[in-house]
Scaffold this motif. Structure first.
Motif, PDB file in Angstrom:
ATOM      1  N   UNK A 261       0.799  -1.214   0.000  1.00 13.41           N
ATOM      2  CA  UNK A 261       0.000   0.000   0.000  1.00 13.41           C
ATOM      3  C   UNK A 261       0.834   1.268   0.000  1.00 13.41           C
ATOM      4  N   UNK A 262       0.147   2.394   0.221  1.00 17.71           N
ATOM      5  CA  UNK A 262       0.774   3.709   0.311  1.00 17.71           C
ATOM      6  C   UNK A 262       0.566   4.271   1.711  1.00 17.71           C
ATOM      7  N   UNK A 263       1.630   4.781   2.296  1.00 17.58           N
ATOM      8  CA  UNK A 263       1.562   5.300   3.656  1.00 17.58           C
ATOM      9  C   UNK A 263       2.427   6.551   3.737  1.00 17.58           C
ATOM     10  N   UNK A 264       1.908   7.596   4.369  1.00 17.51           N
ATOM     11  CA  UNK A 264       2.644   8.859   4.472  1.00 17.51           C
ATOM     12  C   UNK A 264       2.567   9.392   5.892  1.00 17.51           C
ATOM     13  N   UNK A 265       3.643  10.028   6.307  1.00 15.33           N
ATOM     14  CA  UNK A 265       3.690  10.704   7.612  1.00 15.33           C
ATOM     15  C   UNK A 265       4.698  11.843   7.513  1.00 15.33           C
ATOM     16  N   UNK A 266       4.577  12.817   8.388  1.00 20.42           N
ATOM     17  CA  UNK A 266       5.476  13.975   8.388  1.00 20.42           C
ATOM     18  C   UNK A 266       6.196  14.061   9.724  1.00 20.42           C
ATOM     19  N   UNK A 267       7.458  14.537   9.671  1.00 23.00           N
ATOM     20  CA  UNK A 267       8.286  14.661  10.870  1.00 23.00           C
ATOM     21  C   UNK A 267       8.774  16.099  10.987  1.00 23.00           C
ATOM     22  N   UNK A 268       8.563  16.700  12.153  1.00 25.97           N
ATOM     23  CA  UNK A 268       9.078  18.035  12.449  1.00 25.97           C
ATOM     24  C   UNK A 268      10.583  17.931  12.694  1.00 25.97           C
ATOM     25  N   UNK A 269      11.386  18.627  11.846  1.00 25.94           N
ATOM     26  CA  UNK A 269      12.847  18.494  11.919  1.00 25.94           C
ATOM     27  C   UNK A 269      13.533  19.792  12.315  1.00 25.94           C
ATOM     28  N   UNK A 332       6.821   9.465   2.144  1.00 29.27           N
ATOM     29  CA  UNK A 332       5.776   8.696   1.461  1.00 29.27           C
ATOM     30  C   UNK A 332       6.352   7.348   1.064  1.00 29.27           C
ATOM     31  N   UNK A 333       5.834   6.284   1.650  1.00 26.91           N
ATOM     32  CA  UNK A 333       6.228   4.919   1.312  1.00 26.91           C
ATOM     33  C   UNK A 333       5.181   4.362   0.349  1.00 26.91           C
ATOM     34  N   UNK A 334       5.602   4.146  -0.894  1.00 30.78           N
ATOM     35  CA  UNK A 334       4.674   3.720  -1.939  1.00 30.78           C
ATOM     36  C   UNK A 334       5.115   2.361  -2.473  1.00 30.78           C
ATOM     37  N   UNK A 335       4.507   1.304  -1.957  1.00 31.65           N
ATOM     38  CA  UNK A 335       4.855  -0.037  -2.414  1.00 31.65           C
ATOM     39  C   UNK A 335       4.390  -0.275  -3.851  1.00 31.65           C
ATOM     40  N   UNK A 336       3.320   0.424  -4.265  1.00 33.74           N
ATOM     41  CA  UNK A 336       2.777   0.202  -5.599  1.00 33.74           C
ATOM     42  C   UNK A 336       3.780   0.591  -6.683  1.00 33.74           C
ATOM     43  N   UNK A 337       4.470   1.722  -6.498  1.00 32.94           N
ATOM     44  CA  UNK A 337       5.469   2.172  -7.477  1.00 32.94           C
ATOM     45  C   UNK A 337       6.881   1.764  -7.082  1.00 32.94           C
ATOM     46  N   UNK A 338       7.056   1.206  -5.875  1.00 29.18           N
ATOM     47  CA  UNK A 338       8.388   0.811  -5.429  1.00 29.18           C
ATOM     48  C   UNK A 338       9.280   1.992  -5.158  1.00 29.18           C
ATOM     49  N   UNK A 339       8.754   2.991  -4.419  1.00 26.04           N
ATOM     50  CA  UNK A 339       9.506   4.212  -4.161  1.00 26.04           C
ATOM     51  C   UNK A 339       9.328   4.667  -2.718  1.00 26.04           C
ATOM     52  N   UNK A 340      10.348   5.403  -2.229  1.00 25.15           N
ATOM     53  CA  UNK A 340      10.231   6.183  -1.002  1.00 25.15           C
ATOM     54  C   UNK A 340      10.461   7.636  -1.413  1.00 25.15           C
ATOM     55  N   UNK A 341       9.453   8.474  -1.217  1.00 26.85           N
ATOM     56  CA  UNK A 341       9.498   9.858  -1.676  1.00 26.85           C
ATOM     57  C   UNK A 341       9.570  10.788  -0.465  1.00 26.85           C
ATOM     58  N   UNK A 342      10.586  11.669  -0.466  1.00 24.19           N
ATOM     59  CA  UNK A 342      10.727  12.674   0.584  1.00 24.19           C
ATOM     60  C   UNK A 342      10.340  14.034   0.000  1.00 24.19           C
ATOM     61  N   UNK A 343       9.513  14.786   0.724  1.00 25.27           N
ATOM     62  CA  UNK A 343       9.076  16.092   0.230  1.00 25.27           C
ATOM     63  C   UNK A 343       8.917  17.060   1.395  1.00 25.27           C
ATOM     64  N   UNK A 344       8.867  18.353   1.049  1.00 26.49           N
ATOM     65  CA  UNK A 344       8.584  19.394   2.033  1.00 26.49           C
ATOM     66  C   UNK A 344       7.104  19.300   2.380  1.00 26.49           C
ATOM     67  N   UNK A 345       6.803  19.047   3.641  1.00 27.00           N
ATOM     68  CA  UNK A 345       5.412  18.828   4.041  1.00 27.00           C
ATOM     69  C   UNK A 345       4.568  20.087   3.913  1.00 27.00           C
ATOM     70  N   UNK A 346       5.202  21.273   3.841  1.00 25.15           N
ATOM     71  CA  UNK A 346       4.458  22.526   3.734  1.00 25.15           C
ATOM     72  C   UNK A 346       4.255  22.954   2.284  1.00 25.15           C
ATOM     73  N   UNK A 347       5.309  22.826   1.457  1.00 26.50           N
ATOM     74  CA  UNK A 347       5.208  23.266   0.063  1.00 26.50           C
ATOM     75  C   UNK A 347       4.957  22.126  -0.918  1.00 26.50           C
ATOM     76  N   UNK A 348       5.087  20.874  -0.476  1.00 27.45           N
ATOM     77  CA  UNK A 348       4.968  19.678  -1.311  1.00 27.45           C
ATOM     78  C   UNK A 348       6.088  19.567  -2.338  1.00 27.45           C
ATOM     79  N   UNK A 349       7.124  20.375  -2.199  1.00 28.57           N
ATOM     80  CA  UNK A 349       8.256  20.289  -3.124  1.00 28.57           C
ATOM     81  C   UNK A 349       9.007  18.987  -2.875  1.00 28.57           C
ATOM     82  N   UNK A 350       9.301  18.253  -3.953  1.00 27.47           N
ATOM     83  CA  UNK A 350      10.004  16.982  -3.823  1.00 27.47           C
ATOM     84  C   UNK A 350      11.449  17.222  -3.415  1.00 27.47           C
ATOM     85  N   UNK A 351      11.936  16.473  -2.419  1.00 20.74           N
ATOM     86  CA  UNK A 351      13.312  16.571  -1.944  1.00 20.74           C
ATOM     87  C   UNK A 351      14.174  15.480  -2.559  1.00 20.74           C
TER      88      UNK A 351
END
Length: 381
Positions: A261-269, A332-351
């Motif tokens: 599945x797809x699972x997302x969470x945000x961490x205050x850094x 964002x852990x996306x098993x469907x596409x086989x990716x781990x995506x890191x992004x800015x949780x405020x702007x959604x800009x991909x890191x």
């Protein structure tokens, strides 16, 4: 007559001198037991093949390391091991035997710097300096770069001119390559980001309710009552022994793993300091001893080292240029596409985007690492 008698344990015969001796001994003992940090170079150390090099690493506050254990490692090799007040060469990797050393004078003054003689191309890479004093231990990471030697010969000005021209042309070529690579990367990330946005519209991503598992937390990590905040303490806690607990690296896993599945969470850094990492790790990730944070080690993460943002890759972390410093990072852990995506949780800009490579059915868990005392990371609600 007032006097002091020293025989085994000293007997105090004079109130004032005895008090001074007792007070001094107490202060020295407390200073020797105080916690410490390790400081290494922020930029790579350059060495010339065939020559010697010193890899700096020192204790702060400065104190003697003579009675401590000092271990230098590179990937899976033990480069040098010092313990019980002597070098223990039998624990070294074969390629380093007879080529490394620690200065006894340096140890006495708080330096754990490692000297390597006759540097080889294979010596290039990431090194870890690990220093332990009883239950207190710290580590510093640095990178060694090895260059081939050259001679100016009979006509030094000609060679210098040629070298300058080659370096100039090489710089232009490198700049052009980097610009093209960045453009390709931006295009690819844009495509993947568009795909993710499309997937969000037709199949909303499940927001994971992440809490941290206290049975995996290193003793220096303190968890809040709700299990969402992790703080790096000054001294280790007395915790029950668990087979799944990290005993050396300051890591912790989430309480729930995800095998699909797809699972997302945000961490205050924002309060993570200069040494932290967030991401995911396989349930079979190593829990004992020092190990590298990279996909080969079953960890997919981004973070900070020495205050600089990095992608945790092998053989050493990759610099991560950012136009904007994120305060919250979404994983964002996306098993469907086989990716781990890191992004800015405020702007959604991909890191950064990691491709996944896992054994069938293996679960991935939220993961973090805190390397600096007095800092914390927290899952956003």
């Amino acid at each position: 007559m007032w006097f002091l008698s020293f025989c085994g344990n000293f007997n105090i015969k004079s109130p004032l001198p005895g008090f001074i001796m007792y007070f001094t001994a107490s202060v020295v003992q407390k200073l020797e037991a105080a916690p410490f940090t390790l400081v290494g170079p922020a930029s790579p150390v350059a060495a010339v093949m065939g020559q010697g090099i010193v890899l700096p690493c020192s204790l702060r506050p400065r104190r003697s390391a003579t009675n401590m254990t000092v271990t230098w490692t590179r990937v899976a090799d033990v480069v040098h091991h010092y313990g019980s007040r002597q070098d223990q060469h039998e624990k070294q990797g074969p390629s380093y035997r007879g080529r490394t050393g620690l200065s006894k004078e340096g140890l006495a003054s708080g330096s754990a710097a490692l000297s390597i003689s006759t540097v080889r191309p294979a010596d290039e890479g990431q090194y870890i300096c690990f220093v332990q004093d009883g239950s207190d231990h710290e580590r510093a990471t640095l990178t060694l770069e090895v260059a081939a030697p050259f001679s100016l010969g009979v006509f030094p000005w000609m060679v210098a001119l040629i070298v300058t021209l080659v370096a100039w042309m090489g710089s232009l070529g490198l700049i052009a390559y980097l610009l093209k690579a960045k453009a390709r990367q931006s295009t690819e990330w844009g495509r993947k980001a568009a795909e993710l946005e499309w997937r969000r519209r037709i199949m909303p991503i499940q927001k994971a309710d992440v809490t941290w598992d206290p049975d995996t937390a290193h003793p220096l990590l303190r968890l809040s009552a709700d299990g969402r905040r992790v703080e790096r303490g000054e001294a280790p806690q007395l915790l029950p022994q668990r087979p799944g607990r990290f005993d050396t690296e300051r890591c912790v896993l989430g309480g729930e793993g995800f095998a699909g599945g797809q699972h997302a969470w945000a961490v205050e850094v924002a309060e993570g300091g200069h040494w932290w990492a967030v991401g995911v790790a396989a349930g079979s990730v190593r829990r004992t001893g020092s190990f590298a944070f990279c996909p080969e080690g079953k960890i997919w993460a981004v973070g900070k080292l020495m205050g600089h943002h990095r992608v945790f890759t092998a053989p050493h972390p990759t610099p991560l240029p950012l136009d904007h410093i994120p305060q919250r990072i979404q994983v964002l852990l996306d098993h469907a596409t086989g990716q781990v995506v890191f992004s800015d949780a405020d702007s959604w800009a991909t890191i950064f985007i990691f491709p996944l490579s896992l054994s069938a059915g293996e679960s991935l868990y939220p993961w973090l690492w805190l390397g600096e005392a007095g800092t914390h990371l927290e899952v956003c609600i």
